[in-house]
Design a protein around this motif. Structure first.
Motif, PDB file in Angstrom:
ATOM      1  N   LEU A   1       0.471  -1.706  -0.021  1.00 47.71           N
ATOM      2  CA  LEU A   1       0.000  -0.191  -0.027  1.00 47.71           C
ATOM      3  C   LEU A   1       0.954   1.101   0.080  1.00 47.71           C
ATOM      4  O   LEU A   1       0.748   2.435  -0.202  1.00 47.71           O
ATOM      5  CB  LEU A   1      -0.948  -0.062   1.292  1.00 47.71           C
ATOM      6  CG  LEU A   1      -1.962  -0.850   1.189  1.00 47.71           C
ATOM      7  CD1 LEU A   1      -2.664  -0.903   2.179  1.00 47.71           C
ATOM      8  CD2 LEU A   1      -2.950  -0.820  -0.367  1.00 47.71           C
ATOM      9  N   ALA A   2       1.746   0.974   0.833  1.00 52.16           N
ATOM     10  CA  ALA A   2       2.592   2.193   0.910  1.00 52.16           C
ATOM     11  C   ALA A   2       3.129   2.439  -0.925  1.00 52.16           C
ATOM     12  O   ALA A   2       3.550   3.386  -1.129  1.00 52.16           O
ATOM     13  CB  ALA A   2       4.046   1.580   1.340  1.00 52.16           C
ATOM     14  N   GLN A   3       3.916   1.735  -1.560  1.00 56.19           N
ATOM     15  CA  GLN A   3       4.300   1.630  -2.764  1.00 56.19           C
ATOM     16  C   GLN A   3       2.683   2.400  -3.603  1.00 56.19           C
ATOM     17  O   GLN A   3       2.664   3.393  -4.060  1.00 56.19           O
ATOM     18  CB  GLN A   3       4.601   0.642  -3.374  1.00 56.19           C
ATOM     19  CG  GLN A   3       4.214   0.227  -5.168  1.00 56.19           C
ATOM     20  CD  GLN A   3       5.527   0.500  -5.872  1.00 56.19           C
ATOM     21  OE1 GLN A   3       6.633   0.650  -4.567  1.00 56.19           O
ATOM     22  NE2 GLN A   3       5.728   1.935  -6.776  1.00 56.19           N
ATOM     23  N   PHE A   4       1.888   1.725  -3.124  1.00 54.54           N
ATOM     24  CA  PHE A   4       0.391   2.373  -4.095  1.00 54.54           C
ATOM     25  C   PHE A   4       0.241   3.579  -4.062  1.00 54.54           C
ATOM     26  O   PHE A   4       0.169   4.276  -4.805  1.00 54.54           O
ATOM     27  CB  PHE A   4      -0.685   2.023  -3.263  1.00 54.54           C
ATOM     28  CG  PHE A   4      -1.827   2.687  -3.632  1.00 54.54           C
ATOM     29  CD1 PHE A   4      -2.527   2.157  -5.401  1.00 54.54           C
ATOM     30  CD2 PHE A   4      -2.881   3.306  -3.040  1.00 54.54           C
ATOM     31  CE1 PHE A   4      -3.814   2.814  -5.828  1.00 54.54           C
ATOM     32  CE2 PHE A   4      -3.889   4.153  -3.788  1.00 54.54           C
ATOM     33  CZ  PHE A   4      -4.618   3.533  -4.792  1.00 54.54           C
ATOM     34  N   ASP A   5       0.120   4.223  -2.607  1.00 52.63           N
ATOM     35  CA  ASP A   5       0.623   6.047  -1.656  1.00 52.63           C
ATOM     36  C   ASP A   5       2.040   6.887  -2.196  1.00 52.63           C
ATOM     37  O   ASP A   5       1.447   7.459  -3.028  1.00 52.63           O
ATOM     38  CB  ASP A   5       1.105   5.972  -0.767  1.00 52.63           C
ATOM     39  CG  ASP A   5      -0.334   5.172   0.437  1.00 52.63           C
ATOM     40  OD1 ASP A   5      -1.114   5.061  -0.661  1.00 52.63           O
ATOM     41  OD2 ASP A   5       0.166   4.782   0.905  1.00 52.63           O
TER      42      ASP A   5
ATOM     43  N   GLN B   1       0.145   7.351  -6.297  1.00 49.91           N
ATOM     44  CA  GLN B   1      -0.823   8.229  -6.065  1.00 49.91           C
ATOM     45  C   GLN B   1      -0.375   9.799  -5.874  1.00 49.91           C
ATOM     46  O   GLN B   1      -0.642  10.734  -6.589  1.00 49.91           O
ATOM     47  CB  GLN B   1      -1.758   8.177  -5.038  1.00 49.91           C
ATOM     48  CG  GLN B   1      -2.555   6.653  -4.847  1.00 49.91           C
ATOM     49  CD  GLN B   1      -3.152   6.686  -6.529  1.00 49.91           C
ATOM     50  OE1 GLN B   1      -3.103   6.337  -7.220  1.00 49.91           O
ATOM     51  NE2 GLN B   1      -4.437   7.714  -6.780  1.00 49.91           N
TER      52      GLN B   1
END
Lengths: 273, 189
Positions: free
Chosen positions: A68-72, A75
């Motif tokens: 999710l950090a990668q996703f953030d 983004q």
């Protein structure tokens, strides 16, 4: 032997276990105890392989957090654009639609621009149109460096009330006059009947909003001399440059005498002979 | 899935949680080591997020995710081999060698069935272990495995059978027809 040769008993048993055999193929396998024992053994292998202890909750949470950090990060990178751009984010579809909507307008503007340029070029190539174009804009300075003695003003049609405007167009070409002889030659080169009388010239000056051209363009030489510098019989032959000073050649139509006056203050630079 | 691709963080969170255990199981069976599996699984999760926009739906999400898990596991195995290479800790006069990952060497701890299975799996070369794991752990069909491993379906079928037979033998089951051909699916020396 390679992997693609005729199926061995193990392959048949494996395919049986995986449901890869059709009914006709399954029947003989089901009747063969040895093969079915192998199927059972493979089934136990499958069960053992599938029984993986779930990962520790912390490990799982850590992995998902990392993802999710990668996703953030992705983004965030997408939002690292100027605020005014971010505030107007639109979908790709909308942008494409908008682009298609704008394209005809741009095309029309381009056509207008091309036509305008063509018209301007045509105007420059035709002296008869010069006056109308020039008359719509403020006069330019007449103190341009002396160039070739080409005298566009000499070809101006009489009575166009645009000698000043013509002077504007021909300002860069103001002939260099060094003395009385130059001025006489210059005057002789002009057809007497092509020059507007002073009163008309003064009227042309008034065409720029009633103010003196000199006043309307501070610091610039006027395109026509102020009316107060001229008598009723004076006619402006055109702008000249007297030893580098912007000036006007003036003919007294009553006597035919020609003089040069400074464009800035009407001072006589070359008196009439 | 669509919501996650569209940038819905919550949907992505759910998607990852739903597939985590199976992805972990695949990584666990391919790497044969819990710590390596944890690393491989995390790498796979990150790779899934990073490549989510490229998932075109031609295969199921699971198949796509297991392909990523397989690759991350193989990457982890390669890293493990590099880690297993001895490193030096030099005290100045008496440099000595130590194993960075002692378990990367001969990690034979025959305690319980799970460890026996790990040992049996490690005895298989990748060409047999991967199809078996993708079939029996990820539950992919032959065509999907063929796509993941870029192999003909016939080859997948054969390798799964041979791999299972080798595992069954190693686990002391009685498959009845042991693979005795010269190409017995064992790790090359």
């Amino acid at each position: 032997m390679n992997d693609d040769e005729l199926p061995t008993r193990a392959e048949v048993a494996s395919a049986y276990l995986d449901g890869e055999l059709d009914a006709a193929e399954r029947a003989p396998v089901s009747a063969d105890a040895e093969t079915m024992a192998m199927v059972e053994a493979f089934s136990q292998v499958r069960s053992a392989l599938g029984s993986v202890e779930p990962a520790d909750d912390d490990v799982k949470a850590s992995a998902i957090s990392a993802a999710l950090a990668q996703f953030d990060a992705v983004q965030l990178a997408a939002t690292r654009i100027p605020a005014h751009v971010a505030a107007t984010v639109t979908s790709l579809h909308t942008r494409r639609t908008r682009a298609y909507r704008v394209l005809p307008g741009l095309a029309a503007a381009a056509v207008i621009l091309v036509v305008a340029i063509a018209a301007l070029n045509a105007t420059k190539g035709s002296d008869s149109k010069t006056s109308s174009v020039a008359a719509t804009r403020p006069p330019a300075a007449v103190d341009a460096p002396a160039g070739s003695p080409v005298l566009k003003a000499a070809t101006a049609p009489a009575g166009t009330a645009a000698s000043g405007a013509l002077a504007t167009e021909s300002a860069p070409l103001a002939p260099a006059i060094n003395n009385a002889n130059d001025l006489a030659r210059y005057a002789a080169s002009l057809a007497r009947d092509t020059v507007a009388p002073a009163a008309t010239s003064a009227a042309a000056a008034g065409a720029y909003g009633g103010a003196s051209p000199a006043a309307s363009t501070p610091g610039a030489a006027p395109a026509v001399p102020p009316a107060t510098c001229l008598s009723a019989t004076d006619a402006v032959l055109g702008p000249i440059s007297v030893l580098g000073t912007p000036a006007f050649a003036i003919r007294d139509t009553a006597t035919g005498a020609v003089r040069a006056i400074a464009a800035s203050n009407c001072q006589v630079l070359i008196p009439a002979p | 899935m669509t919501a996650a691709q569209g940038g819905d963080r919550g949907a992505l969170d759910q998607l990852l949680r739903r597939h985590y255990d199976r992805v972990h199981a695949v990584c666990r069976r391919i790497t044969g080591h819990e710590a390596d599996a944890a690393d491989a699984t995390q790498d796979a999760m990150i790779a899934i997020v990073r490549n989510l926009a490229r998932f075109d739906g031609r295969s199921s999400f699971g198949t796509w995710a297991y392909r990523i898990a397989t690759n991350s596991s193989l990457d982890e195995l390669r890293r493990r081999k590099r880690r297993a290479v001895v490193s030096t800790t030099d005290d100045g006069e008496h440099p000595h060698l130590e194993l960075v990952d002692p378990a990367g060497g001969s990690r034979i701890e025959a305690i319980g069935d799970h460890l026996a299975l790990d040992v049996a799996l490690r005895s298989l070369s990748d060409e047999y272990r991967l199809p078996v794991v993708l079939r029996d752990v990820a539950d992919l069909d032959y065509a999907e495995i063929a796509a993941v491993l870029d192999l003909p379906p016939g080859t997948v079928r054969s390798r799964i059978a041979r791999g299972r037979a080798a595992l069954a033998k190693a686990l002391s089951t009685q498959p009845g027809n042991q693979p005795t051909d010269p190409e017995r699916p064992s790790r090359a020396p």
